[in-house]
Scaffold this motif. Sequence first.
Motif, short mmCIF file in Angstrom:
data_model
loop_
_atom_site.label_atom_id
_atom_site.label_comp_id
_atom_site.label_asym_id
_atom_site.label_seq_id
_atom_site.Cartn_x
_atom_site.Cartn_y
_atom_site.Cartn_z
N SER A 7 0.85 -1.19 0.00
CA SER A 7 0.00 0.00 0.00
C SER A 7 0.89 1.24 0.00
N ALA A 10 1.89 7.32 3.54
CA ALA A 10 1.26 8.64 3.63
C ALA A 10 2.10 9.68 2.91
N ALA A 13 1.77 9.25 -0.86
CA ALA A 13 0.42 9.67 -1.29
C ALA A 13 0.32 11.18 -1.33
N VAL A 27 -5.23 11.65 4.89
CA VAL A 27 -4.59 10.70 3.97
C VAL A 27 -4.12 9.47 4.74
N ALA A 30 -7.02 7.38 5.39
CA ALA A 30 -7.66 6.83 4.19
C ALA A 30 -6.89 5.67 3.58
N ILE A 31 -5.59 5.61 3.80
CA ILE A 31 -4.77 4.56 3.18
C ILE A 31 -5.23 3.15 3.58
N GLN A 33 -8.12 2.22 4.53
CA GLN A 33 -9.44 2.02 3.92
C GLN A 33 -9.32 1.70 2.43
N ALA A 34 -8.47 2.42 1.73
CA ALA A 34 -8.25 2.16 0.30
C ALA A 34 -7.63 0.78 0.09
N GLN A 72 -4.80 2.21 -5.55
CA GLN A 72 -5.05 2.59 -4.16
C GLN A 72 -4.92 4.10 -3.97
N VAL A 76 -7.62 6.66 -2.44
CA VAL A 76 -7.31 7.64 -1.39
C VAL A 76 -7.74 9.03 -1.84
N ASP A 77 -7.41 9.39 -3.08
CA ASP A 77 -7.78 10.69 -3.62
C ASP A 77 -9.29 10.88 -3.62
#
Length: 107
Positions: A7, A10, A13, A27, A30-31, A33-34, A72, A76-77
């Motif tokens: 993944s 942060a 990303a 972010v 969210a990582i 979760q993505a 991924q 996240v975006d």
Amino acid sequence: MADPVVSPTAESAMSRLRLDDDLAADVADAIPQAFAEAEKYLDGKLYPTAEALAAAADPRGIICTPDIIAAQLLLVDALVADNGEADVETKRERAFNMLRRHRNMGA
């Protein structure tokens, strides 16, 4: 060479998505979760290398490739960026299109 990952970090990303620093905590949240959403869609656990997959002897395992990381990042975006509803759906659709070729299908 960087350690293989399954993944995005942060930091990567934030850089790759060109997000404002005030979104760093969002972010980071969210990582995972993505990542979970990607694994669920793929219907298999992600492994960083072929060796890790072989060691796990997981018949549904998937080697994480750069396009899976990119998918991924799109997820996240979609979760944290200032998007309209149509933009969110477009990003999610594109992420799933990128993941589709790696997806476990069938029994």
